[in-house]
Design an enzyme around this catalytic site. Structure first.
Site, PDB file in Angstrom:
ATOM      1  N   ASP A 152      51.181  29.581  41.989  1.00 22.40           N
ATOM      2  CA  ASP A 152      50.030  29.190  41.290  1.00 22.40           C
ATOM      3  C   ASP A 152      49.413  27.778  41.872  1.00 22.40           C
ATOM      4  O   ASP A 152      48.365  27.790  42.354  1.00 22.40           O
ATOM      5  CB  ASP A 152      49.964  29.189  39.792  1.00 22.40           C
ATOM      6  CG  ASP A 152      48.621  28.987  39.317  1.00 22.40           C
ATOM      7  OD1 ASP A 152      48.054  29.946  38.755  1.00 22.40           O
ATOM      8  OD2 ASP A 152      48.211  27.774  39.095  1.00 22.40           O
ATOM      9  N   THR A 184      45.210  30.831  38.558  1.00 24.71           N
ATOM     10  CA  THR A 184      45.297  31.910  39.570  1.00 24.71           C
ATOM     11  C   THR A 184      46.371  33.086  39.279  1.00 24.71           C
ATOM     12  O   THR A 184      45.994  34.326  39.540  1.00 24.71           O
ATOM     13  CB  THR A 184      45.911  31.193  40.910  1.00 24.71           C
ATOM     14  OG1 THR A 184      45.247  30.216  41.245  1.00 24.71           O
ATOM     15  CG2 THR A 184      45.644  32.240  41.987  1.00 24.71           C
ATOM     16  N   ASP A 185      47.445  32.891  38.520  1.00 25.80           N
ATOM     17  CA  ASP A 185      48.411  33.775  38.008  1.00 25.80           C
ATOM     18  C   ASP A 185      47.740  34.838  37.000  1.00 25.80           C
ATOM     19  O   ASP A 185      47.714  35.878  36.969  1.00 25.80           O
ATOM     20  CB  ASP A 185      49.637  33.437  37.488  1.00 25.80           C
ATOM     21  CG  ASP A 185      50.570  32.841  38.362  1.00 25.80           C
ATOM     22  OD1 ASP A 185      50.695  33.358  39.680  1.00 25.80           O
ATOM     23  OD2 ASP A 185      51.639  32.002  37.970  1.00 25.80           O
ATOM     24  N   ILE A 186      47.103  33.911  35.946  1.00 26.86           N
ATOM     25  CA  ILE A 186      46.380  34.906  34.806  1.00 26.86           C
ATOM     26  C   ILE A 186      45.169  35.826  35.549  1.00 26.86           C
ATOM     27  O   ILE A 186      45.037  36.804  35.285  1.00 26.86           O
ATOM     28  CB  ILE A 186      45.562  33.687  33.870  1.00 26.86           C
ATOM     29  CG1 ILE A 186      46.768  33.080  33.247  1.00 26.86           C
ATOM     30  CG2 ILE A 186      44.779  34.490  33.009  1.00 26.86           C
ATOM     31  CD1 ILE A 186      47.610  33.694  32.495  1.00 26.86           C
ATOM     32  N   GLY A 189      46.682  38.663  37.219  1.00 34.87           N
ATOM     33  CA  GLY A 189      47.135  39.636  36.394  1.00 34.87           C
ATOM     34  C   GLY A 189      46.275  40.440  35.789  1.00 34.87           C
ATOM     35  O   GLY A 189      46.118  41.786  35.817  1.00 34.87           O
TER      36      GLY A 189
END
Length: 412
Positions: A152, A184-186, A189
């Site tokens: 991220d 960015t990860d969120i 997802g």
């Protein structure tokens, strides 16, 4: 309560989650919250990497650390955990048996990482043509960076987010900053969840699944939103401007007598109301501030004028005045203040669930509110391998004796 409310929107959907850390687990947790049966496949003895990402840890009834990290707990609610060694032929065969019963598989191995185990999409679609297979990587399945690992923080830098986040050059504290959470990860997802649901909808018509290729870098660039199109349309590289907005003025933080507050003016009517609340009605007649385009042009002058006034009162006083005038305004809360906020409390954003290692665990509620099939909290984030026996019984129709973990290898 509605008659259908005891059943989740995705009740009956089976998901195998081979992902770790945040982007994949965030997607699978969302599917699980909506009613899907999500089985988390983890490495025996270690599990998801984030189990070790502490402190802080969940404490047991005696106040002692359980070894379950807060980071892991944030993204693994409503799942069931089984421990399977993918590097072993027995483990590979067991996962394939589960795949034959699955609707969705989520993984975030490096490109080609699962092909050595025969668990890549090309192999598994032969076993289950209806499978929706979602791969999440740093850079995607193609391109010159495809083989690189992606994180991220790295992607926030490469994808442009940090170039527009932070104080402006020439000001105190200048320099690029990452967001305070792994955005960015969120967002990846969330995109993964949308893509999976779209693929499932298409499967209803076509009868076949498909492969989803999601890259953190692609998502980060897409989520630059107006900043990206500001560049593409205007041809000017956006710069860091702290908490200000590139296209709207005034829309940022302002100092007060005892701290800071946010004013978010979105139109000319709100600007006129702001001027009245500040006790400066003549500003509405200033040609420099007649419309948003002018206010953007004369940003520095207007912001300095507003700051000279806002420092005269405390934050709470200004918020009361602004709310009465219809001007969007609010405090900058820390997390203790967030969870004590009356609106947050009234919406039950903080929840508690029973946990096998502790009396309870406090978590953040899913923000989706559905009238006919509301989110239900069925399982606390699982301990490693907690549900091996029951998953084999439920998915593979093993009887109680055969589903016992000690006898699984005998069956294979």
């Amino acid at each position: 309560m509605n008659a259908t409310s005891n059943q989740g929107a995705l009740d009956g959907l089976r998901v195998l989650d081979l992902s770790r850390v945040l982007a994949g687990p965030w997607a699978s947790q969302l599917l699980a919250d909506l009613g899907a049966d999500v089985v988390k496949i983890e490495r025996p003895g270690a599990g998801d990497d984030t189990r070790a990402w502490g402190p802080p840890w969940l404490n047991d009834a005696d106040g002692e650390p359980t070894g379950e990290s807060a980071y892991y707990l944030c993204a693994n609610r409503n799942k069931r955990s089984v421990a399977i060694d993918l590097s072993q032929p027995d483990g590979q065969r067991l996962v394939k048996e589960l795949v034959s019963k699955a609707d969705v598989l989520i993984e975030n191995f490096k490109v080609g990482g699962l092909s050595q185990y025969g668990l890549d999409y090309a192999s598994l679609k032969e076993l289950n043509p209806r499978l929706v297979y979602c791969s999440i990587t740093g850079f995607g399945q193609t391109g010159p960076y495809a083989s690189r690992a992606g994180y991220d923080f790295l992607i926030q830098g490469m994808g442009g987010l940090m170039s527009v986040t932070g104080r402006a050059d020439g000001t105190e504290g200048e320099g690029p900053l990452k967001a305070g959470v792994a955005l960015t990860d969120i967002t990846t997802g969330l995109y993964a969840t949308v893509a999976i649901l779209a693929a499932l909808a298409r499967r209803e018509r076509s009868g076949v699944g498909q492969h989803i290729d999601l890259a953190l870098l692609d998502v980060q660039v897409a989520c630059l939103a107006n900043q990206a199109t500001n560049y593409l349309v205007g041809g000017v590289v956006p710069r860091r401007i702290g908490n200000a907005h590139p296209n709207i003025v005034p829309y940022q933080d302002f100092p007060t007598a005892d701290g800071h507050m946010i004013i978010a003016v979105g139109n000319d009517g709100q600007f006129a109301s702001l001027c009245m609340a500040l006790g400066e009605p003549e500003w509405t007649r200033d040609a420099r501030f007649a419309g948003n385009a002018q206010r953007v042009k004369y940003r520095d002058e207007l912001i300095a004028m507003i700051r000279s006034v806002t420092v005269s009162r405390a934050t709470g006083e200004w918020i009361a005045l602004m709310e009465a005038a219809g001007v969007p305004c609010g405090p900058i809360n820390d997390l203790s203040q967030v969870f004590e906020d009356p609106q947050v409390r009234s919406r039950n954003v903080r929840i508690e669930m029973q946990h096998p290692l502790a009396t309870h665990v406090a978590l953040v509620a899913n923000p989706i509110r559905m009238s006919e099939s509301p989110v239900q909290y069925r399982h606390s984030p699982p301990t490693l391998g907690q549900h091996m026996t029951e998953v084999l019984r439920d998915w593979l129709d093993m009887d109680a004796a055969d589903a016992d973990e000690s006898r699984v290898k005998e069956r294979l």
